[in-house]
Design a protein around this motif. Structure first.
Motif, PDB file in Angstrom:
ATOM      1  N   GLU A  24       0.842  -1.203   0.000  1.00 47.29           N
ATOM      2  CA  GLU A  24       0.000   0.000   0.000  1.00 47.29           C
ATOM      3  C   GLU A  24       0.872   1.245   0.000  1.00 47.29           C
ATOM      4  OE1 GLU A  24      -3.941   0.727   2.370  1.00 47.29           O
ATOM      5  OE2 GLU A  24      -2.305   1.684   3.471  1.00 47.29           O
ATOM      6  N   ILE A  28       0.974   4.231  -2.810  1.00 51.17           N
ATOM      7  CA  ILE A  28       0.779   5.656  -2.515  1.00 51.17           C
ATOM      8  C   ILE A  28       1.979   6.456  -3.023  1.00 51.17           C
ATOM      9  CG2 ILE A  28       0.567   7.383  -0.686  1.00 51.17           C
ATOM     10  CD1 ILE A  28      -0.858   5.187   0.993  1.00 51.17           C
ATOM     11  N   ARG A  31       2.025   6.955  -6.723  1.00 57.63           N
ATOM     12  CA  ARG A  31       1.063   7.990  -7.132  1.00 57.63           C
ATOM     13  C   ARG A  31       1.571   9.390  -6.798  1.00 57.63           C
ATOM     14  NH1 ARG A  31      -1.932   3.640  -7.122  1.00 57.63           N
ATOM     15  NH2 ARG A  31      -4.006   3.621  -8.009  1.00 57.63           N
ATOM     16  N   LEU A  32       2.183   9.533  -5.635  1.00 59.42           N
ATOM     17  CA  LEU A  32       2.673  10.857  -5.235  1.00 59.42           C
ATOM     18  C   LEU A  32       3.826  11.330  -6.125  1.00 59.42           C
ATOM     19  CD1 LEU A  32       2.489  10.623  -1.320  1.00 59.42           C
ATOM     20  CD2 LEU A  32       0.956  11.844  -2.860  1.00 59.42           C
ATOM     21  N   PRO A  36      -0.448  15.718 -10.153  1.00 57.13           N
ATOM     22  CA  PRO A  36      -1.872  15.433  -9.903  1.00 57.13           C
ATOM     23  C   PRO A  36      -2.673  15.121 -11.175  1.00 57.13           C
ATOM     24  CG  PRO A  36      -1.178  17.267  -8.557  1.00 57.13           C
ATOM     25  CD  PRO A  36      -0.019  16.932  -9.442  1.00 57.13           C
ATOM     26  N   GLU A  37      -2.379  15.824 -12.259  1.00 56.46           N
ATOM     27  CA  GLU A  37      -3.169  15.623 -13.484  1.00 56.46           C
ATOM     28  C   GLU A  37      -2.926  14.262 -14.126  1.00 56.46           C
ATOM     29  OE1 GLU A  37      -1.153  18.171 -12.911  1.00 56.46           O
ATOM     30  OE2 GLU A  37       0.393  18.277 -14.469  1.00 56.46           O
ATOM     31  N   ARG A  39      -2.791  11.476 -12.091  1.00 56.93           N
ATOM     32  CA  ARG A  39      -3.294  10.484 -11.121  1.00 56.93           C
ATOM     33  C   ARG A  39      -4.764  10.205 -11.415  1.00 56.93           C
ATOM     34  NH1 ARG A  39      -1.202  14.110  -6.066  1.00 56.93           N
ATOM     35  NH2 ARG A  39       1.036  13.967  -6.470  1.00 56.93           N
ATOM     36  N   THR A  40      -5.070   9.835 -12.640  1.00 59.68           N
ATOM     37  CA  THR A  40      -6.468   9.808 -13.073  1.00 59.68           C
ATOM     38  C   THR A  40      -7.035   8.409 -13.302  1.00 59.68           C
ATOM     39  OG1 THR A  40      -5.663  10.188 -15.331  1.00 59.68           O
ATOM     40  CG2 THR A  40      -6.417  12.120 -14.100  1.00 59.68           C
ATOM     41  N   HIS A  41      -6.270   7.381 -12.967  1.00 65.40           N
ATOM     42  CA  HIS A  41      -6.789   6.005 -13.138  1.00 65.40           C
ATOM     43  C   HIS A  41      -7.537   5.577 -11.883  1.00 65.40           C
ATOM     44  CE1 HIS A  41      -4.935   4.790 -16.983  1.00 65.40           C
ATOM     45  NE2 HIS A  41      -4.088   5.744 -16.685  1.00 65.40           N
ATOM     46  N   PHE A  42      -8.691   6.204 -11.654  1.00 65.93           N
ATOM     47  CA  PHE A  42      -9.438   5.877 -10.441  1.00 65.93           C
ATOM     48  C   PHE A  42     -10.916   5.636 -10.692  1.00 65.93           C
ATOM     49  CE2 PHE A  42     -11.624   9.870 -10.348  1.00 65.93           C
ATOM     50  CZ  PHE A  42     -10.726  10.847 -10.736  1.00 65.93           C
ATOM     51  N   LEU A  43     -11.332   5.720 -11.963  1.00 70.63           N
ATOM     52  CA  LEU A  43     -12.765   5.684 -12.228  1.00 70.63           C
ATOM     53  C   LEU A  43     -13.271   4.265 -12.440  1.00 70.63           C
ATOM     54  CD1 LEU A  43     -15.096   7.693 -12.532  1.00 70.63           C
ATOM     55  CD2 LEU A  43     -14.689   7.635 -14.998  1.00 70.63           C
ATOM     56  N   ARG A  44     -14.307   3.927 -11.696  1.00 67.78           N
ATOM     57  CA  ARG A  44     -14.976   2.631 -11.892  1.00 67.78           C
ATOM     58  C   ARG A  44     -16.161   2.852 -12.825  1.00 67.78           C
ATOM     59  NH1 ARG A  44     -15.221   2.555  -6.407  1.00 67.78           N
ATOM     60  NH2 ARG A  44     -17.486   2.485  -6.521  1.00 67.78           N
ATOM     61  N   MET A  45     -16.314   1.919 -13.765  1.00 69.68           N
ATOM     62  CA  MET A  45     -17.469   1.989 -14.652  1.00 69.68           C
ATOM     63  C   MET A  45     -18.542   1.059 -14.115  1.00 69.68           C
ATOM     64  SD  MET A  45     -16.943   4.159 -16.970  1.00 69.68           S
ATOM     65  CE  MET A  45     -18.219   3.834 -18.185  1.00 69.68           C
ATOM     66  N   ARG A  46     -19.773   1.552 -14.177  1.00 62.72           N
ATOM     67  CA  ARG A  46     -20.892   0.724 -13.689  1.00 62.72           C
ATOM     68  C   ARG A  46     -21.369  -0.187 -14.803  1.00 62.72           C
ATOM     69  NH1 ARG A  46     -24.049   5.579 -11.340  1.00 62.72           N
ATOM     70  NH2 ARG A  46     -22.939   5.910  -9.414  1.00 62.72           N
ATOM     71  N   LEU A  54     -12.906  -1.247 -12.485  1.00 64.69           N
ATOM     72  CA  LEU A  54     -11.968  -0.209 -12.935  1.00 64.69           C
ATOM     73  C   LEU A  54     -11.780  -0.264 -14.453  1.00 64.69           C
ATOM     74  CD1 LEU A  54      -9.039  -0.051 -10.368  1.00 64.69           C
ATOM     75  CD2 LEU A  54     -10.425   1.832 -11.167  1.00 64.69           C
TER      76      LEU A  54
END
Lengths: 54, 155
Positions: A24, A28, A31-32, A36-37, A39-46, A54
């Motif tokens: 973990e 982190i 990612r750090l 910031p622009e 760090r965009t692989h966070f969206l889950r699709m429904r 993811l």
């Protein structure tokens, strides 16, 4: 479960816990290191049938 | 999935409508470096009459249907475009946040394409989730706090 087994199990669980924490931490830190622009692989699709991924 | 194209569209829509918003929730936490995921984008805004009109315009630009799921008990609006997987939740009141101005004062600007978004500070996201206290908020707090610690150099 006899005492020796219990101790071994506790040691195994402790080792797994430490490995998980280490992973973990690395997640982190990686990612750090990104701006910031990026760090965009966070969206889950429904899914239409429920749930998401993811 | 990479949220970058949706973030660019959202940032552009808010820029064109001149609607001031601050990204909060897990999306903000992820941009702040936390290894968390989400399926929507939560924003705080000031729900004035003018801003609500701007929000309607932004929803049109995003091809999203606008609804008020908890009408009339809360200042909460939802923009939904299922075809592109877009859900934007707009909140006038957020747990643990004194005011929009206070949240904005601590937010950082992040560029997406030709526009940018204000992203809530991770401390504000953590405080909000602590106060909200939902099970899903409590579940994610340890990793957010760990991220904050590593950001601040506390190893």
């Amino acid at each position: 479960m006899n005492q020796a087994k219990k101790i071994r199990r506790a040691e195994e669980l402790n080792a797994l816990h430490k490995e998980s924490e280490k992973n973990e931490r690395e997640q982190i830190l990686s990612r750090l290191r990104l701006p910031p622009e990026k760090r965009t692989h966070f969206l889950r699709m429904r899914f239409p049938w429920g749930g998401s991924a993811l | 999935m990479d949220a970058v194209s949706l973030l660019e569209s959202i940032a552009k829509a808010f820029k064109e409508t001149r609607l001031e918003v601050v990204l909060i929730g897990n999306a903000a936490a992820a941009l702040d470096g936390a290894p968390v995921t989400t399926d929507d984008f939560d924003f705080m805004f000031r729900p004035t009459r003018t801003n609500i009109q701007k929000m309607r315009s932004a929803a049109r630009l995003l091809g999203a249907a606008l609804s008020q799921p908890e009408y009339p008990i809360s200042k909460f609006y939802r923009m939904l475009n299922e075809q592109v997987g877009l859900q934007v939740d707009m909140m006038g009141v957020v747990d643990g946040v004194k005011s929009f101005e206070s949240l904005r004062s601590r937010a950082g600007e992040v560029s997406f394409g030709s526009a940018s978004l204000l992203v809530a500070d991770l401390k504000d996201v953590i405080r909000s989730k602590k106060i909200a206290g939902r099970e899903k908020d409590r579940a994610v707090l340890p990793v957010l706090e760990r991220t904050l610690g590593l950001k601040e150099g506390r190893r």
